[in-house]
Design a protein around this motif. Structure first.
Motif, mmCIF file in Angstrom:
data_model
loop_
_atom_site.group_PDB
_atom_site.id
_atom_site.type_symbol
_atom_site.label_atom_id
_atom_site.label_comp_id
_atom_site.label_asym_id
_atom_site.label_seq_id
_atom_site.Cartn_x
_atom_site.Cartn_y
_atom_site.Cartn_z
ATOM 1 N N SER A 286 51.939 33.901 40.867
ATOM 2 C CA SER A 286 51.080 34.494 39.844
ATOM 3 C C SER A 286 49.841 33.616 39.737
ATOM 4 N N VAL A 287 48.683 34.258 39.776
ATOM 5 C CA VAL A 287 47.417 33.528 39.695
ATOM 6 C C VAL A 287 46.859 33.715 38.287
ATOM 7 N N LEU A 288 46.657 32.599 37.587
ATOM 8 C CA LEU A 288 46.271 32.630 36.178
ATOM 9 C C LEU A 288 44.825 32.178 35.997
ATOM 10 N N ARG A 289 44.214 32.742 34.978
ATOM 11 C CA ARG A 289 42.835 32.382 34.654
ATOM 12 C C ARG A 289 42.654 32.443 33.138
ATOM 13 N N GLY A 302 43.012 38.823 45.489
ATOM 14 C CA GLY A 302 41.678 38.787 46.075
ATOM 15 C C GLY A 302 40.576 38.516 45.072
ATOM 16 N N ASP A 303 40.894 38.600 43.773
ATOM 17 C CA ASP A 303 39.880 38.348 42.745
ATOM 18 C C ASP A 303 39.870 36.852 42.430
ATOM 19 N N ASP A 304 39.414 36.054 43.393
ATOM 20 C CA ASP A 304 39.539 34.606 43.279
ATOM 21 C C ASP A 304 38.398 33.991 42.489
ATOM 22 N N ASP A 305 38.736 32.917 41.790
ATOM 23 C CA ASP A 305 37.776 32.124 41.037
ATOM 24 C C ASP A 305 38.160 30.665 41.287
ATOM 25 N N PRO A 306 37.185 29.770 41.427
ATOM 26 C CA PRO A 306 37.526 28.376 41.741
ATOM 27 C C PRO A 306 38.379 27.692 40.691
ATOM 28 N N HIS A 307 38.456 28.257 39.481
ATOM 29 C CA HIS A 307 39.258 27.652 38.419
ATOM 30 C C HIS A 307 40.638 28.291 38.280
ATOM 31 N N ASP A 308 40.954 29.281 39.101
ATOM 32 C CA ASP A 308 42.264 29.919 39.024
ATOM 33 C C ASP A 308 43.373 28.926 39.358
ATOM 34 N N VAL A 309 44.513 29.093 38.699
ATOM 35 C CA VAL A 309 45.683 28.254 38.960
ATOM 36 C C VAL A 309 46.827 29.164 39.401
ATOM 37 N N ALA A 310 47.391 28.875 40.570
ATOM 38 C CA ALA A 310 48.496 29.669 41.112
ATOM 39 C C ALA A 310 49.808 28.914 40.928
ATOM 40 N N VAL A 311 50.831 29.612 40.412
ATOM 41 C CA VAL A 311 52.135 28.986 40.182
ATOM 42 C C VAL A 311 53.234 29.941 40.639
ATOM 43 N N ASN A 312 54.400 29.365 40.881
ATOM 44 C CA ASN A 312 55.593 30.142 41.195
ATOM 45 C C ASN A 312 55.936 31.007 39.977
#
Length: 360
Positions: A286-289, A302-312
């Motif tokens: 899950s990619v959180l913002r 695909g909606d990436d941002d340099p501050h996104d955090v990805a976790v299990n």
């Protein structure tokens, strides 16, 4: 023609990885819809995708992968064999160097005085409220390790100091910390690692409201409540110094409603992680913002941002369940910094999750 989703499913690569390899010119789709930007692949490209996935799992650098794919499509088997052999030699040399370094480190550890030894040989007897110990066990149990190669993590650390008892677990990918108030302990700091079966037996006794007695006598741990008790031997291993791991850099804080956030995680987009595993199991990300208004969203693929955090995702859901509050605080730092899940009314009980680097 195969859609990008079908190619990801059948080729062993994530959708985000396919987008990256397109931008890098490694595996370019046969056709891109000029209006929607959607990628389509020829059936023959499936073999290249599977080859690419294997090479990445083997750790081959991207520059060499380009050469292998080019030689593969040109049927230049000699070049392919040469590139594979060269990469295998690099891996073997790297493994040899790593073994040499680890051998030196083990020797240094054997000769280094361990300042924590006295913590595991002390004697302590203390009283604490049964509900607090039960809540602390519930808050940390989910993050305990199960890896037979790391037996020091296959339990719960009981860290007794002053009027507090800290319970700590970690499986390397996540860590949970909880505290319970104690009375009666006036000695030095004492630490003991309680094996999970004994910790579970302790939890089963904690059904009332009366105080319970916890006794640590060397490597033996006993919990007494009324006329019932459970006891067993602690793990004969040192637990990592968790205090050095929980001082996180300042990040963005966001208050979340656990039920609403859980639903967003369960129904929101995920990124499969076929090429990365934790304890041998593939997992979904899950990619959180944190948005400008302070809410946390689960980002689309695909909606990436340099501050996104990805976790299990499964680990995050476990942490939400263990926290057991109507409101929680999420702290998100840099994409490479751990994500913290805290209770707004209890700063001593929290969990942290290691982030997962997105496909590059």
């Amino acid at each position: 023609m195969r859609s990008i989703g079908e190619m990801a499913r059948d080729g062993g690569l994530s959708v985000s990885a396919l987008r990256f390899y397109d931008r890098a010119g490694v595996l370019v789709p046969a056709w891109v819809d000029p209006i929607s930007g959607y990628r389509w692949y020829e059936p023959e490209q499936l073999e290249e995708a599977r080859l690419l996935a294997r090479l990445r799992r083997a750790g081959m650098p991207l520059a060499d992968i380009r050469l292998v794919l080019a030689a593969w499509s040109g049927a230049d088997t000699d070049l392919v064999r040469g590139l594979l052999q060269a990469h295998l030699r690099r891996l073997e040399l790297g493994l040899s160097d790593a073994r040499s370094e680890f051998s030196t480190l083990r020797a240094l550890l054997d000769h280094r005085e361990n300042p924590m030894t006295s913590l595991n040989t002390a004697t302590a007897r203390l009283s604490l409220p049964a509900p607090e110990l039960a809540a602390a066990l519930d808050a940390v149990r989910f993050a305990a390790g199960t890896d037979p190669e790391l037996p020091m993590l296959d339990g719960i650390l009981f860290d007794i100091e002053g009027e507090g008892l800290h319970l700590v677990t970690t499986d390397r990918y996540r860590m949970a910390v909880a505290q319970a108030r104690t009375t009666g302990h006036g000695g030095l700091r004492t630490q003991v690692v309680v094996p999970l079966p004994l910790a579970d037996a302790m939890r089963a006794l904690l059904t009332g409201e009366e105080p319970v007695q916890l006794t640590v006598d060397g490597d033996r741990v006993t919990l007494e409540t009324g006329d019932r008790q459970t006891a067993g031997q602690s793990l004969g291993h040192e637990f990592p110094d968790y205090r050095r791991l929980v001082h996180l850099p300042a990040g963005r804080r966001a208050h979340v409603d656990p039920a609403t956030f859980r639903k967003a995680l369960e129904t929101g987009p995920v990124r499969p992680s076929e090429t990365r595993k934790q304890d041998g199991e593939a997992f979904d990300l899950s990619v959180l913002r944190v948005t400008e208004n302070g809410t946390v969203i689960v980002c689309d693929d695909g909606d990436d941002d340099p501050h996104d955090v990805a976790v299990n995702r499964a680990f995050l859901l476990d942490a939400l369940t263990a926290a057991a509050r109507d409101e929680l605080v999420l702290e998100l730092g840099a994409p490479t910094a751990p994500l913290a899940i805290r209770r707004p009314d209890d700063t001593d009980t929290f969990s942290i999750l290691m982030p997962v680097r997105l496909e590059d």
